[in-house]
Design an enzyme around this catalytic site. Sequence first.
Site, PDB file in Angstrom:
ATOM      1  N   ASN A 110       0.839  -1.197   0.000  1.00  0.00           N
ATOM      2  CA  ASN A 110       0.000   0.000   0.000  1.00  0.00           C
ATOM      3  C   ASN A 110       0.869   1.240   0.000  1.00  0.00           C
ATOM      4  O   ASN A 110       0.843   2.031   0.929  1.00  0.00           O
ATOM      5  CB  ASN A 110      -0.869  -0.002   1.257  1.00  0.00           C
ATOM      6  CG  ASN A 110      -2.315  -0.302   0.921  1.00  0.00           C
ATOM      7  OD1 ASN A 110      -2.757  -0.088  -0.212  1.00  0.00           O
ATOM      8  ND2 ASN A 110      -3.042  -0.776   1.902  1.00  0.00           N
ATOM      9  N   SER A 151      -6.068  -4.892  -4.102  1.00  0.00           N
ATOM     10  CA  SER A 151      -7.195  -4.738  -3.201  1.00  0.00           C
ATOM     11  C   SER A 151      -7.847  -6.086  -2.934  1.00  0.00           C
ATOM     12  O   SER A 151      -7.860  -6.956  -3.796  1.00  0.00           O
ATOM     13  CB  SER A 151      -8.237  -3.796  -3.808  1.00  0.00           C
ATOM     14  OG  SER A 151      -9.306  -3.647  -2.906  1.00  0.00           O
ATOM     15  N   LYS A 156      -5.666   2.794  -6.778  1.00  0.00           N
ATOM     16  CA  LYS A 156      -5.982   2.018  -5.566  1.00  0.00           C
ATOM     17  C   LYS A 156      -6.330   2.959  -4.404  1.00  0.00           C
ATOM     18  O   LYS A 156      -7.260   2.691  -3.630  1.00  0.00           O
ATOM     19  CB  LYS A 156      -4.792   1.114  -5.197  1.00  0.00           C
ATOM     20  CG  LYS A 156      -4.856   0.501  -3.794  1.00  0.00           C
ATOM     21  CD  LYS A 156      -5.938  -0.548  -3.684  1.00  0.00           C
ATOM     22  CE  LYS A 156      -6.186  -1.139  -2.306  1.00  0.00           C
ATOM     23  NZ  LYS A 156      -5.314  -0.960  -1.213  1.00  0.00           N
ATOM     24  N   HIS A 181      -9.777   4.220  -5.008  1.00  0.00           N
ATOM     25  CA  HIS A 181     -10.673   3.103  -4.667  1.00  0.00           C
ATOM     26  C   HIS A 181     -10.962   3.116  -3.168  1.00  0.00           C
ATOM     27  O   HIS A 181     -12.107   3.005  -2.740  1.00  0.00           O
ATOM     28  CB  HIS A 181     -10.043   1.764  -5.082  1.00  0.00           C
ATOM     29  CG  HIS A 181     -10.661   0.570  -4.386  1.00  0.00           C
ATOM     30  ND1 HIS A 181     -10.333   0.229  -3.080  1.00  0.00           N
ATOM     31  CD2 HIS A 181     -11.585  -0.323  -4.783  1.00  0.00           C
ATOM     32  CE1 HIS A 181     -11.045  -0.824  -2.717  1.00  0.00           C
ATOM     33  NE2 HIS A 181     -11.805  -1.186  -3.729  1.00  0.00           N
ATOM     34  N   ASN A 182      -9.916   3.258  -2.357  1.00  0.00           N
ATOM     35  CA  ASN A 182     -10.118   3.253  -0.906  1.00  0.00           C
ATOM     36  C   ASN A 182     -10.925   4.459  -0.451  1.00  0.00           C
ATOM     37  O   ASN A 182     -11.752   4.343   0.463  1.00  0.00           O
ATOM     38  CB  ASN A 182      -8.777   3.208  -0.184  1.00  0.00           C
ATOM     39  CG  ASN A 182      -8.146   1.834  -0.225  1.00  0.00           C
ATOM     40  OD1 ASN A 182      -8.331   1.100  -1.196  1.00  0.00           O
ATOM     41  ND2 ASN A 182      -7.404   1.472   0.797  1.00  0.00           N
ATOM     42  N   GLU A 216     -14.393   3.712  -1.157  1.00  0.00           N
ATOM     43  CA  GLU A 216     -14.813   2.719  -0.152  1.00  0.00           C
ATOM     44  C   GLU A 216     -15.247   3.418   1.150  1.00  0.00           C
ATOM     45  O   GLU A 216     -16.261   3.045   1.759  1.00  0.00           O
ATOM     46  CB  GLU A 216     -13.630   1.770   0.094  1.00  0.00           C
ATOM     47  CG  GLU A 216     -13.805   0.751   1.187  1.00  0.00           C
ATOM     48  CD  GLU A 216     -12.507  -0.047   1.405  1.00  0.00           C
ATOM     49  OE1 GLU A 216     -11.822  -0.386   0.419  1.00  0.00           O
ATOM     50  OE2 GLU A 216     -12.168  -0.310   2.564  1.00  0.00           O
TER      51      GLU A 216
HETATM   52  P1  NBP Z   1       3.519  -5.952   6.844  1.00  0.00           P
HETATM   53  O1  NBP Z   1       3.114  -4.640   6.298  1.00  0.00           O
HETATM   54  O2  NBP Z   1       3.148  -6.274   8.232  1.00  0.00           O
HETATM   55  O3  NBP Z   1       5.103  -6.094   6.684  1.00  0.00           O
HETATM   56  C1  NBP Z   1       5.783  -7.227   7.184  1.00  0.00           C
HETATM   57  C2  NBP Z   1       6.836  -7.681   6.217  1.00  0.00           C
HETATM   58  O4  NBP Z   1       7.777  -6.615   5.968  1.00  0.00           O
HETATM   59  C3  NBP Z   1       7.627  -8.825   6.769  1.00  0.00           C
HETATM   60  O5  NBP Z   1       7.940  -9.703   5.715  1.00  0.00           O
HETATM   61  C4  NBP Z   1       8.871  -8.133   7.302  1.00  0.00           C
HETATM   62  O6  NBP Z   1       9.973  -8.977   7.401  1.00  0.00           O
HETATM   63  C5  NBP Z   1       9.081  -7.125   6.231  1.00  0.00           C
HETATM   64  N1  NBP Z   1      10.003  -6.038   6.561  1.00  0.00           N
HETATM   65  C6  NBP Z   1       9.884  -5.023   7.437  1.00  0.00           C
HETATM   66 BR1  NBP Z   1       8.488  -4.794   8.566  1.00  0.00          BR
HETATM   67  N2  NBP Z   1      10.913  -4.185   7.439  1.00  0.00           N
HETATM   68  C7  NBP Z   1      11.765  -4.680   6.549  1.00  0.00           C
HETATM   69  C8  NBP Z   1      13.032  -4.272   6.091  1.00  0.00           C
HETATM   70  N3  NBP Z   1      13.602  -3.168   6.551  1.00  0.00           N
HETATM   71  N4  NBP Z   1      13.648  -5.025   5.162  1.00  0.00           N
HETATM   72  C9  NBP Z   1      13.068  -6.147   4.688  1.00  0.00           C
HETATM   73  N5  NBP Z   1      11.857  -6.586   5.070  1.00  0.00           N
HETATM   74  C10 NBP Z   1      11.207  -5.861   5.988  1.00  0.00           C
HETATM   75  O7  NBP Z   1       3.012  -7.130   5.864  1.00  0.00           O
HETATM   76  P2  NBP Z   1       1.558  -7.374   5.256  1.00  0.00           P
HETATM   77  O8  NBP Z   1       0.500  -7.130   6.266  1.00  0.00           O
HETATM   78  O9  NBP Z   1       1.620  -8.655   4.538  1.00  0.00           O
HETATM   79  O10 NBP Z   1       1.402  -6.191   4.199  1.00  0.00           O
HETATM   80  C11 NBP Z   1       2.290  -6.055   3.096  1.00  0.00           C
HETATM   81  C12 NBP Z   1       1.852  -4.853   2.285  1.00  0.00           C
HETATM   82  O11 NBP Z   1       0.529  -5.077   1.819  1.00  0.00           O
HETATM   83  C13 NBP Z   1       1.789  -3.545   3.068  1.00  0.00           C
HETATM   84  O12 NBP Z   1       2.124  -2.472   2.220  1.00  0.00           O
HETATM   85  C14 NBP Z   1       0.362  -3.439   3.479  1.00  0.00           C
HETATM   86  O13 NBP Z   1      -0.062  -2.118   3.685  1.00  0.00           O
HETATM   87  C15 NBP Z   1      -0.322  -4.050   2.300  1.00  0.00           C
HETATM   88  N6  NBP Z   1      -1.606  -4.644   2.689  1.00  0.00           N
HETATM   89  C16 NBP Z   1      -2.593  -4.605   1.824  1.00  0.00           C
HETATM   90  C17 NBP Z   1      -3.801  -5.145   2.136  1.00  0.00           C
HETATM   91  C18 NBP Z   1      -4.829  -5.083   1.142  1.00  0.00           C
HETATM   92  O14 NBP Z   1      -5.969  -5.386   1.384  1.00  0.00           O
HETATM   93  N7  NBP Z   1      -4.476  -4.702  -0.046  1.00  0.00           N
HETATM   94  C19 NBP Z   1      -4.031  -5.774   3.347  1.00  0.00           C
HETATM   95  C20 NBP Z   1      -3.020  -5.828   4.214  1.00  0.00           C
HETATM   96  C21 NBP Z   1      -1.804  -5.260   3.870  1.00  0.00           C
HETATM   97  P3  NBP Z   1      10.227  -9.809   8.766  1.00  0.00           P
HETATM   98  O15 NBP Z   1       9.323 -11.006   8.668  1.00  0.00           O
HETATM   99  O16 NBP Z   1      11.681 -10.179   8.691  1.00  0.00           O
HETATM  100  O17 NBP Z   1       9.893  -8.901   9.902  1.00  0.00           O
END
Ligand code: NBP
Length: 482
Positions: free
Chosen positions: A102, A128, A183, A186-187, A190
Amino acid sequence: KKAQIGVTGLAVMGANLARNFARKGYTVALHNRSVARTDALLAEHGHEGSFVRTESLEELVGALESPRRILVMVKAGGPVDAVIEALVPLLDPGDIVIDGGNSYFQDTRRREAALAAVGLHFVGVGVSGGEEGALLGPSIMPGGPQESYASLGPMLESIAARAEDGAPCCAWIGPDGAGHFVKMVHNGIEYADMQVIGEAHELLRSVAGLEPGEQAEVFRQWNTGELASYLIEITAEVLGQVDARTGKPLIDVIVDAAGQKGTGTWTVQEALALGSPVTGIAESVFARALSSAEPAMRAQAQRLLPAGVGATTEDVVGDAGFVEDVRQALYASKLVAYAQGLDMLTLAGAEYGWELDLAAIASLWRQGCIIRAQLLETIMEAYAGESAPANLLFAPAVTTALEAALPAWRRVVARAVERGIPAPVFSSTLAYYDSLRRPRLNAALTQGLRDYFGAHTYRRVDDASAGAYHTLWSGDRSEVIA
Ligand code: NBP
């Protein structure tokens, strides 16, 4: 065998997208900063497809076929820059770095320019649909260099949601930050969509006297008509839920303080910068803030501020006519909120040099994302022809629908105001509609005042050359051409 795509960042979104690719038959190279996450994913879901385990970015890069495609799914902001910085020296010209998080679209513009300068493709992808969408089929909004879409597009399309007509909910949106921008909007839409549903819910309760359980039935009914959408469908579910602990409707034990993760705020900030009047989205963001930002002040207001509500007119409890009015007001407000969001896309396209295809954008919101709705078919049709309307509201089908809804919409807003029930998006979208339609706005007085105190000048209705005039307010009040 080399992998066709690599995913780095295997928290829930990354892990589910990786599994989605693998289930579609691709070989997926996996990487996460902490290896434990990679191993957990392989242990639990390794059997679902073909995965390559890697422990370092060097290994990840080495595992991929050329040109490499690397999906970065780490936390938005600094972590994305950190991963890009570490990746770039390992890549070759023509490789594709994809940011599916995001990210703020201005960050995406900056990153795309930096990577283009060293011969790499940077594709900012709006995804999304949350966790479940990532696994089963999200709505995907990719931006970036169009040539990279030839190699990447088919893969993204294969994991995307499918509309009822079978079309994938994924299409190239435009250069650099266009995907993340769409995107973001879109939000924003929403937010407005949810807020108008909330306003309808409140009016059905406070004016029509319908309990949540009864409302669930109303929303279920509404979901069979022009309002049919994911959000209306789940509204019926939430309103029908009974709290196990108290036996009350669950909605009555949930604290009325709305949270947000910031994308609605981004939309409004950007709308302010563009001068785009997305009043419905803005009111929705403010409604959430008002509900939660200052709880002590809200509590005090409840004690101190009088309602000033007079003897109410007729009793509408049990009035099916009022319920139908609310349905029509909800549909009309929703139409305007979507129209405003699409208009913002048009303004942004002009500002940033994107040629956004609104029909295509509407088409890929039909499944996989939160605002999926019947209405999107109407919107696609509105923009399908040769000459697109300047505003969604001018599409004949939409104008006709609004015309039908207007009397009910006005009654509902009037009733809400009379009874002291806030309906900020019902009323602000109606004000927007009336503002567009009025031959003259009060802006003439604004110009007069600005000219009086700041000599900011005004144009005259009888001067087609658009010359700037100024009245010598503190002199003899004659008019001069500035
Ligand atoms: P998170 O946003 O919680 O991020 C966790 C990941 O980032 C882990 O793999 C972590 O590695 C890694 N990470 C971090 Br924190 N700092 C890092 C760094 N300096 N170098 C390398 N890796 C790093 O994960 P998520 O909830 O899966 O979301 C991922 C993306 O998707 C975000 O941008 C989020 O906003 C977006 N998102 C979208 C939706 C949607 O509906 N579209 C829903 C949820 C999230 P580690 O495991 O080693 O700590």
